[in-house]
Motif scaffolding. Structure first.
Motif, short mmCIF file in Angstrom:
data_model
loop_
_atom_site.label_atom_id
_atom_site.label_comp_id
_atom_site.label_asym_id
_atom_site.label_seq_id
_atom_site.Cartn_x
_atom_site.Cartn_y
_atom_site.Cartn_z
N LEU A 165 0.86 -1.18 0.00
CA LEU A 165 0.00 0.00 0.00
C LEU A 165 0.90 1.23 0.00
CD1 LEU A 165 -1.45 -2.35 2.06
CD2 LEU A 165 -3.34 -0.82 1.49
N LEU A 166 0.93 1.91 -1.14
CA LEU A 166 1.89 2.99 -1.37
C LEU A 166 1.14 4.31 -1.19
CD1 LEU A 166 3.25 1.07 -4.42
CD2 LEU A 166 4.45 1.37 -2.25
N ALA A 167 1.45 5.02 -0.10
CA ALA A 167 0.64 6.17 0.31
C ALA A 167 1.32 7.48 -0.07
CB ALA A 167 0.40 6.12 1.81
N THR A 168 0.48 8.46 -0.43
CA THR A 168 0.99 9.77 -0.83
C THR A 168 1.11 10.74 0.34
OG1 THR A 168 -1.28 10.39 -1.36
CG2 THR A 168 0.10 9.68 -3.20
N SER A 169 0.41 10.46 1.46
CA SER A 169 0.40 11.44 2.55
C SER A 169 0.23 10.74 3.90
CB SER A 169 -0.73 12.46 2.34
OG SER A 169 -1.96 11.78 2.24
N VAL A 170 0.60 11.47 4.95
CA VAL A 170 0.60 10.91 6.30
C VAL A 170 -0.81 10.52 6.75
CG1 VAL A 170 1.18 11.45 8.70
CG2 VAL A 170 2.64 12.28 6.85
N ASP A 171 -1.81 11.30 6.38
CA ASP A 171 -3.18 10.98 6.79
C ASP A 171 -3.63 9.65 6.17
OD1 ASP A 171 -3.05 12.78 4.41
OD2 ASP A 171 -5.16 12.23 4.26
N ALA A 172 -3.16 9.36 4.96
CA ALA A 172 -3.52 8.09 4.31
C ALA A 172 -2.93 6.91 5.10
CB ALA A 172 -3.01 8.08 2.88
N VAL A 173 -1.70 7.08 5.58
CA VAL A 173 -1.07 6.03 6.40
C VAL A 173 -1.89 5.81 7.67
CG1 VAL A 173 1.01 5.44 7.71
CG2 VAL A 173 1.22 6.53 5.46
N PRO A 357 2.64 26.23 1.65
CA PRO A 357 3.25 24.94 2.02
C PRO A 357 2.96 23.88 0.96
CG PRO A 357 1.23 25.29 3.25
CD PRO A 357 1.41 26.50 2.39
N VAL A 358 3.79 22.86 0.92
CA VAL A 358 3.58 21.70 0.04
C VAL A 358 3.73 20.46 0.91
CG1 VAL A 358 4.53 20.41 -1.91
CG2 VAL A 358 4.38 22.88 -2.05
N PRO A 359 2.88 19.45 0.75
CA PRO A 359 2.96 18.27 1.61
C PRO A 359 4.32 17.57 1.55
CG PRO A 359 0.91 18.28 0.37
CD PRO A 359 1.75 19.39 -0.19
N PRO A 360 4.73 16.95 2.65
CA PRO A 360 6.01 16.25 2.70
C PRO A 360 6.11 15.18 1.60
CG PRO A 360 4.94 16.25 4.86
CD PRO A 360 3.98 16.86 3.91
N LEU A 361 7.28 15.04 1.03
CA LEU A 361 7.61 14.03 0.01
C LEU A 361 6.93 14.26 -1.34
CD1 LEU A 361 7.71 10.64 2.00
CD2 LEU A 361 9.50 12.34 1.70
N TRP A 362 6.33 15.42 -1.54
CA TRP A 362 5.81 15.72 -2.88
C TRP A 362 6.95 16.46 -3.61
CZ3 TRP A 362 -0.09 17.20 -3.11
CH2 TRP A 362 -0.82 16.21 -2.44
N ASP A 363 8.00 15.72 -3.87
CA ASP A 363 9.29 16.31 -4.23
C ASP A 363 9.85 15.80 -5.54
OD1 ASP A 363 9.75 13.69 -3.57
OD2 ASP A 363 11.19 14.09 -1.98
N GLY A 364 9.07 15.02 -6.28
CA GLY A 364 9.57 14.54 -7.58
C GLY A 364 10.28 13.19 -7.49
N LEU A 365 10.32 12.59 -6.31
CA LEU A 365 11.08 11.34 -6.15
C LEU A 365 10.20 10.15 -5.77
CD1 LEU A 365 14.12 12.87 -4.22
CD2 LEU A 365 14.00 12.22 -6.64
N ALA A 366 8.87 10.31 -5.89
CA ALA A 366 7.98 9.22 -5.48
C ALA A 366 8.16 7.97 -6.34
CB ALA A 366 6.53 9.69 -5.52
#
Ligand code: UD1
Length: 379
Positions: A165-173, A357-366
């Motif tokens: 389960l590959l999540a885009t954001s902390v709330d999803a986790v 602000p931009v959410p954590p890990l929305w940095d082009g490396l997903a």
């Protein structure tokens, strides 16, 4: 011009690219928002020499809903196009399932990767589960907590059946933890749709909009296609009144989704001189339009994320969002049809933010992170 929704046609096979030895990862895409999510994952796995196959279910089939994305995002030609076309949820999902089952019984994948929350996603998930094939879900754990949305049902079922389960954001986790999902199966990887946006950001600009004719120098963009907004005339009438009140303040450019056009036309949206309706746009054209706008009104999921990264105020015309991180760490706000015009006035007065602000890990490396998780899984 097309004569109406396309129904199922015979599946077609395309070229098989890349390595053919070793475990084969199959990707299933089908609808417009899948393509920018899949592109960085395919690329990162190809760079690791992993054999891959790409399925296009044919859920979206118009050139400007599908082919243009393959060209602009340099996606490989799909190995198979299932040609399912449009239909009711059951017909569309069932047709995809039957065709995938036939395919995967003949050539069992080592892993299937699905994207987002569309009918193609859940159909593939159910087939993998019954055939005992491992499943990875990109964009796992998003929840609107609104089961009247078909996408919420698709998300719940797909996550329940996924091994990765590959999540885009902390709330999803956090949602997945609350639902009892094994934490070892959950990976916070960031947002591959944003990888694609950042990779193409330098190609955006007013030159992409030449085909649209003269545009006003200041404008807002609107997109609408959710059943909750566009399927019933009484909902549509409210939405149209809200968009007219917006167009009284700022010209509104509206790329019209094919499912919305008849209703919007019937309820008079296009009769306002400030509403500029255009056909659905390619990826680079649409994001150029958004990037140059004062604000966006939308009911899309992905556009909430893209506006957050571009720093464009986004007014989401829905009672909820499965992407609350775009509100807490972005430029998004939920609005009602009744409240829209007032909020538009506020946003126009404030102008676009200088800093946001931009959410954590929305940095082009997903895509890279996903490839790392998948490679480890394949062992
Ligand atoms: C689908 C997804 C939605 C996603 C959206 C992005 C589901 C349940 N919904 O909604 O989550 O946000 O894609 O666009 O999977 N049509 C065409 N040409 C096409 C595709 C569709 O004319 O290439 C028309 C047909 O009339 C079709 C209707 O649009 O019946 C709806 O298409 P469908 O794929 O069922 O759902 P979307 O509304 O596009």
């Amino acid at each position: 011009m097309r004569e109406g929704p396309r129904t199922a046609t015979t599946p077609t096979e395309g070229p098989t690219e890349g390595p053919t030895e070793g475990p084969v990862v199959w990707h299933v895409t089908g609808a417009r928002p899948n393509f920018p999510k899949a592109a960085p994952v395919l690329r990162a796995l190809a760079a690791r020499g992993i054999a891959q196959r790409l399925v296009h279910t044919g859920q979206h089939y118009d050139d400007n809903m599908s082919r243009v994305f393959f060209e602009q995002l340099a996606l490989p030609e799909p190995d198979i196009n299932l040609g399912v076309g449009s239909g009711s949820h059951a017909v569309q999902t069932g047709t995809i399932m039957a065709r995938l089952e036939e395919l995967w019984v003949a050539a069992p994948p080592a892993l299937v990767v699905v994207y987002g929350d569309v009918n193609s996603t859940v159909a593939a998930a159910m087939v993998t589960s019954k055939l005992g094939i491992p499943l990875a879900h990109v964009e796992a754990g998003l929840r609107s907590f609104d089961r009247t949305m078909p996408e919420e049902v698709n998300r719940l079922v797909t996550d329940r059946l996924s091994d990765l389960l590959l999540a885009t954001s902390v709330d999803a986790v956090a949602h997945l933890a609350r639902e009892g999902v094994d934490p070892d199966a959950v990976h916070l990887v960031g947002n591959p749709m944003i990888d694609t946006l950042l990779a193409h950001r330098g190609e955006l600009g007013p030159h992409r909009l030449d085909g649209l004719g003269p545009l006003p120098s200041a404008y807002a963009v609107a997109t609408l296609h959710r059943p909750g907004n566009v399927d019933r005339d009484e909902d549509l009438a409210k939405v149209v009144a809200a968009l007219h009140a917006t167009a009284d303040q700022v010209p509104l450019v509206l790329p019209v989704h094919p499912r919305s056009r008849p209703g919007l036309s019937r309820t008079g949206l296009f009769e306002h001189a400030g509403v500029h309706a255009v056909d659905p746009l390619g990826y680079l054209e649409f994001l150029s339009l958004v990037d140059g706008s004062a604000l966006v009104v939308t009911d899309s999921g992905g556009i909430q994320e893209e506006t957050t990264v571009l720093g464009v105020p986004c007014l989401t015309l829905r009672p909820n969002t499965e992407r609350p991180v775009t509100i807490t760490d972005g430029t998004n706000r939920l609005v009602t049809a009744e409240g829209l015009a007032g909020v538009v006035g506020e946003v126009l007065a404030a102008g676009r933010p200088d800093d946001w602000p931009v959410p954590p890990l929305w940095d082009g490396l997903a895509g890279e992170r996903i490839a790392r998780v998948v490679t480890r899984f394949l062992g």
